[in-house]
Motif scaffolding. Structure first.
Motif, PDB file in Angstrom:
ATOM      1  N   THR A 177      23.452  12.946  -9.289  1.00 28.90           N
ATOM      2  CA  THR A 177      23.763  11.548  -9.574  1.00 28.90           C
ATOM      3  C   THR A 177      25.166  11.219  -9.067  1.00 28.90           C
ATOM      4  OG1 THR A 177      24.804  11.917 -11.727  1.00 28.90           O
ATOM      5  CG2 THR A 177      22.386  11.749 -11.674  1.00 28.90           C
ATOM      6  N   MET A 178      25.518   9.936  -9.128  1.00 29.07           N
ATOM      7  CA  MET A 178      26.844   9.518  -8.659  1.00 29.07           C
ATOM      8  C   MET A 178      27.952  10.099  -9.534  1.00 29.07           C
ATOM      9  SD  MET A 178      26.940   5.521  -9.797  1.00 29.07           S
ATOM     10  CE  MET A 178      26.898   5.024 -11.521  1.00 29.07           C
ATOM     11  N   ASN A 179      27.604  10.565 -10.753  1.00 29.39           N
ATOM     12  CA  ASN A 179      28.596  11.176 -11.643  1.00 29.39           C
ATOM     13  C   ASN A 179      28.482  12.690 -11.703  1.00 29.39           C
ATOM     14  OD1 ASN A 179      29.858   8.755 -12.309  1.00 29.39           O
ATOM     15  ND2 ASN A 179      28.395   8.310 -13.938  1.00 29.39           N
ATOM     16  N   GLY A 180      27.752  13.265 -10.737  1.00 26.26           N
ATOM     17  CA  GLY A 180      27.754  14.707 -10.591  1.00 26.26           C
ATOM     18  C   GLY A 180      26.747  15.476 -11.424  1.00 26.26           C
ATOM     19  N   ASN A 181      25.805  14.788 -12.049  1.00 25.02           N
ATOM     20  CA  ASN A 181      24.753  15.469 -12.797  1.00 25.02           C
ATOM     21  C   ASN A 181      23.516  15.647 -11.914  1.00 25.02           C
ATOM     22  OD1 ASN A 181      26.274  15.393 -15.327  1.00 25.02           O
ATOM     23  ND2 ASN A 181      25.907  13.182 -15.263  1.00 25.02           N
ATOM     24  N   ARG A 182      22.579  16.472 -12.363  1.00 26.85           N
ATOM     25  CA  ARG A 182      21.309  16.612 -11.660  1.00 26.85           C
ATOM     26  C   ARG A 182      20.272  15.742 -12.346  1.00 26.85           C
ATOM     27  NH1 ARG A 182      21.999  18.740  -6.803  1.00 26.85           N
ATOM     28  NH2 ARG A 182      19.738  19.088  -6.777  1.00 26.85           N
ATOM     29  N   ALA A 183      19.423  15.089 -11.551  1.00 22.38           N
ATOM     30  CA  ALA A 183      18.434  14.186 -12.132  1.00 22.38           C
ATOM     31  C   ALA A 183      17.169  14.188 -11.297  1.00 22.38           C
ATOM     32  CB  ALA A 183      18.990  12.774 -12.234  1.00 22.38           C
ATOM     33  N   ALA A 184      16.044  13.988 -11.968  1.00 18.27           N
ATOM     34  CA  ALA A 184      14.756  13.870 -11.290  1.00 18.27           C
ATOM     35  C   ALA A 184      14.647  12.488 -10.658  1.00 18.27           C
ATOM     36  CB  ALA A 184      13.620  14.093 -12.282  1.00 18.27           C
ATOM     37  N   ALA A 185      14.063  12.464  -9.460  1.00 17.41           N
ATOM     38  CA  ALA A 185      13.913  11.205  -8.729  1.00 17.41           C
ATOM     39  C   ALA A 185      12.543  11.166  -8.063  1.00 17.41           C
ATOM     40  CB  ALA A 185      15.008  11.062  -7.688  1.00 17.41           C
ATOM     41  N   ILE A 186      12.174   9.979  -7.628  1.00 15.35           N
ATOM     42  CA  ILE A 186      10.908   9.775  -6.937  1.00 15.35           C
ATOM     43  C   ILE A 186      11.183   9.008  -5.651  1.00 15.35           C
ATOM     44  CG2 ILE A 186      10.402   7.588  -8.132  1.00 15.35           C
ATOM     45  CD1 ILE A 186       7.455   8.352  -8.116  1.00 15.35           C
ATOM     46  N   GLN A 187      10.411   9.317  -4.611  1.00 19.44           N
ATOM     47  CA  GLN A 187      10.463   8.545  -3.369  1.00 19.44           C
ATOM     48  C   GLN A 187       9.046   8.065  -3.057  1.00 19.44           C
ATOM     49  OE1 GLN A 187      12.593  10.882  -0.335  1.00 19.44           O
ATOM     50  NE2 GLN A 187      14.490  10.001  -1.147  1.00 19.44           N
ATOM     51  N   LEU A 188       8.956   6.790  -2.678  1.00 15.59           N
ATOM     52  CA  LEU A 188       7.678   6.169  -2.340  1.00 15.59           C
ATOM     53  C   LEU A 188       7.803   5.530  -0.960  1.00 15.59           C
ATOM     54  CD1 LEU A 188       7.043   4.370  -5.761  1.00 15.59           C
ATOM     55  CD2 LEU A 188       5.859   6.412  -4.938  1.00 15.59           C
ATOM     56  N   LEU A 189       6.792   5.734  -0.135  1.00 18.49           N
ATOM     57  CA  LEU A 189       6.713   5.078   1.168  1.00 18.49           C
ATOM     58  C   LEU A 189       5.529   4.136   1.125  1.00 18.49           C
ATOM     59  CD1 LEU A 189       7.990   5.084   4.063  1.00 18.49           C
ATOM     60  CD2 LEU A 189       6.108   6.616   4.702  1.00 18.49           C
ATOM     61  N   ALA A 190       5.796   2.863   1.341  1.00 20.33           N
ATOM     62  CA  ALA A 190       4.765   1.840   1.182  1.00 20.33           C
ATOM     63  C   ALA A 190       4.715   0.926   2.397  1.00 20.33           C
ATOM     64  CB  ALA A 190       5.029   1.020  -0.080  1.00 20.33           C
ATOM     65  N   HIS A 191       3.500   0.411   2.691  1.00 19.00           N
ATOM     66  CA  HIS A 191       3.299  -0.527   3.783  1.00 19.00           C
ATOM     67  C   HIS A 191       3.069  -1.919   3.220  1.00 19.00           C
ATOM     68  CE1 HIS A 191       2.733   2.534   6.972  1.00 19.00           C
ATOM     69  NE2 HIS A 191       2.286   3.268   5.975  1.00 19.00           N
ATOM     70  N   ARG A 192       3.660  -2.919   3.858  1.00 24.90           N
ATOM     71  CA  ARG A 192       3.337  -4.311   3.519  1.00 24.90           C
ATOM     72  C   ARG A 192       2.037  -4.676   4.217  1.00 24.90           C
ATOM     73  NH1 ARG A 192       3.010  -9.414   5.038  1.00 24.90           N
ATOM     74  NH2 ARG A 192       4.095 -11.100   3.957  1.00 24.90           N
ATOM     75  N   PRO A 193       1.040  -5.155   3.472  1.00 24.37           N
ATOM     76  CA  PRO A 193      -0.244  -5.542   4.104  1.00 24.37           C
ATOM     77  C   PRO A 193      -0.050  -6.637   5.151  1.00 24.37           C
ATOM     78  CG  PRO A 193      -0.448  -5.448   1.704  1.00 24.37           C
ATOM     79  CD  PRO A 193       1.013  -5.336   2.013  1.00 24.37           C
ATOM     80  N   HIS A 224       0.859  -1.180   0.000  1.00 23.12           N
ATOM     81  CA  HIS A 224       0.000   0.000   0.000  1.00 23.12           C
ATOM     82  C   HIS A 224       0.895   1.229   0.000  1.00 23.12           C
ATOM     83  CE1 HIS A 224      -3.000   2.962   0.919  1.00 23.12           C
ATOM     84  NE2 HIS A 224      -2.398   3.287   2.047  1.00 23.12           N
ATOM     85  N   VAL A 225       0.888   1.984  -1.102  1.00 21.30           N
ATOM     86  CA  VAL A 225       1.707   3.186  -1.194  1.00 21.30           C
ATOM     87  C   VAL A 225       1.015   4.303  -0.424  1.00 21.30           C
ATOM     88  CG1 VAL A 225       2.731   4.893  -2.724  1.00 21.30           C
ATOM     89  CG2 VAL A 225       2.713   2.483  -3.394  1.00 21.30           C
ATOM     90  N   ALA A 226       1.672   4.776   0.639  1.00 27.63           N
ATOM     91  CA  ALA A 226       1.072   5.758   1.533  1.00 27.63           C
ATOM     92  C   ALA A 226       1.505   7.185   1.225  1.00 27.63           C
ATOM     93  CB  ALA A 226       1.424   5.422   2.984  1.00 27.63           C
ATOM     94  N   ALA A 227       2.680   7.347   0.596  1.00 26.41           N
ATOM     95  CA  ALA A 227       3.179   8.697   0.334  1.00 26.41           C
ATOM     96  C   ALA A 227       4.112   8.666  -0.865  1.00 26.41           C
ATOM     97  CB  ALA A 227       3.906   9.253   1.563  1.00 26.41           C
ATOM     98  N   GLU A 228       4.174   9.793  -1.554  1.00 29.15           N
ATOM     99  CA  GLU A 228       5.017   9.930  -2.749  1.00 29.15           C
ATOM    100  C   GLU A 228       5.551  11.354  -2.805  1.00 29.15           C
ATOM    101  OE1 GLU A 228       4.243  10.038  -7.572  1.00 29.15           O
ATOM    102  OE2 GLU A 228       3.288   8.433  -6.399  1.00 29.15           O
ATOM    103  N   ARG A 229       6.816  11.478  -3.158  1.00 28.97           N
ATOM    104  CA  ARG A 229       7.392  12.814  -3.349  1.00 28.97           C
ATOM    105  C   ARG A 229       8.342  12.790  -4.533  1.00 28.97           C
ATOM    106  NH1 ARG A 229      12.426  13.569  -0.033  1.00 28.97           N
ATOM    107  NH2 ARG A 229      11.879  15.773   0.084  1.00 28.97           N
TER     108      ARG A 229
END
Length: 212
Positions: free
Chosen positions: A196-212, A185-190
Motif C-alpha cells: 500500500t501507499m503506507n508500506g503495508n501488504r494488501a490483497a488487490a484485484i485486477q479486472l480487464l474489461a471491454h466496452r461493448p 464485458h469482463v474478459a480477465a481477472e487476477r
C-alpha cells in the motif's frame, strides 16, 4: 467540506509524497496496438503512464484531481501529457476519445457508491466501442485491524476507513466491483498482493474489461 474536497486536499499535501505500486500486467496489453489512445485516469505522478510509454505506447495521457501530483509528474516526465480534473469525474473530451483507460487504485479514493458509478459511467463514455478498461484496486482485507477500521465507519459502505495520516479510503468486495462493471464485458481477472501507499501488504484485484 465535501468528501471530494477533503480528498483533493489530502492528495495535494500528504498524499503527494506517496509511492504507488499496483503493477501493470503486461501480458494483458501484449496484443494492444501501440498507437492506441491511452488514458490513465487518476494518474497521480504518472508512474503507470511512464511504464506504458516505455512499453511503446506513444499516445498516453493522464488526468488527476491533484495539481501537486501532476506537478510532480511533469517534473519527472516532461515528455508526458498531464491534465487536471477540475470537475470530477468529468473530463472535457468527446465521447469515444480513448481506446484504453487504466484505473489504478482510484476507486479506493472514491468511497461513495454513487460517485463510483458516476466515474465508471464517465469512463464508459470516454472509451471507444470495443475499448479496454483496465482496473486495479484493493479488496476487503481479512485481518482484525482492517475489520475494526471498517466497523468504525458503520454508517458508510462497508470497507470505508480512515488511514492514520488522514486519507478516507475504501476496500471492496470483488463481487461489488464486477457488478460496478456490469455495462462492460469482463474478459480477465487476477488476484495479487501489493504494497500500500503506507508500506503495508494488501490483497488487490485486477479486472480487464471491454466496452461493448
Amino acid at each position: 467540506m465535501s468528501t471530494a474536497d477533503r480528498g483533493r486536499r489530502y492528495w495535494d499535501t500528504t498524499g503527494a509524497t506517496k509511492t504507488f505500486t499496483h503493477p501493470v500486467h503486461r501480458e494483458w496489453l501484449a496484443g494492444t496496438d501501440r498507437a492506441a489512445r491511452v488514458l490513465d485516469y487518476g494518474c497521480g505522478y504518472g508512474r503507470v503512464m511512464a511504464e506504458l510509454n516505455d512499453l511503446g505506447f506513444g499516445e498516453v495521457s493522464g488526468a488527476d484531481v491533484s495539481a501537486t501530483l501532476i506537478a510532480r509528474g511533469r517534473r519527472a516526465r516532461p515528455d508526458l501529457r498531464f491534465e487536471l480534473i477540475t470537475s470530477p469525474p468529468v473530463l472535457d473530451h468527446p465521447a469515444g476519445s480513448f481506446d484504453v483507460i487504466v484505473l489504478f487504485a482510484v476507486l479506493t479514493c472514491v468511497p461513495d457508491d454513487a460517485a463510483q458509478r458516476g466515474l465508471v459511467a464517465e469512463l464508459r463514455r470516454l472509451l471507444t466501442a470495443g475499448g479496454l478498461l483496465y482496473l486495479s484496486d484493493l479488496v476487503l482485507q481479512p485481518d482484525a485491524r482492517s475489520r475494526r477500521r471498517y466497523a468504525a465507519r458503520a454508517c458508510t459502505p462497508y470497507g470505508v476507513f480512515t488511514t492514520d495520516d488522514g486519507a478516507v479510503c475504501r476496500h471492496h468486495d470483488p463481487e461489488y466491483l464486477r457488478h460496478l462493471l456490469a455495462d462492460f464485458h469482463v474478459a480477465a481477472e487476477r488476484h495479487i498482493e501489493v504494497p500500500t501507499m503506507n508500506g503495508n501488504r494488501a490483497a488487490a484485484i485486477q479486472l480487464l474489461a471491454h466496452r461493448p
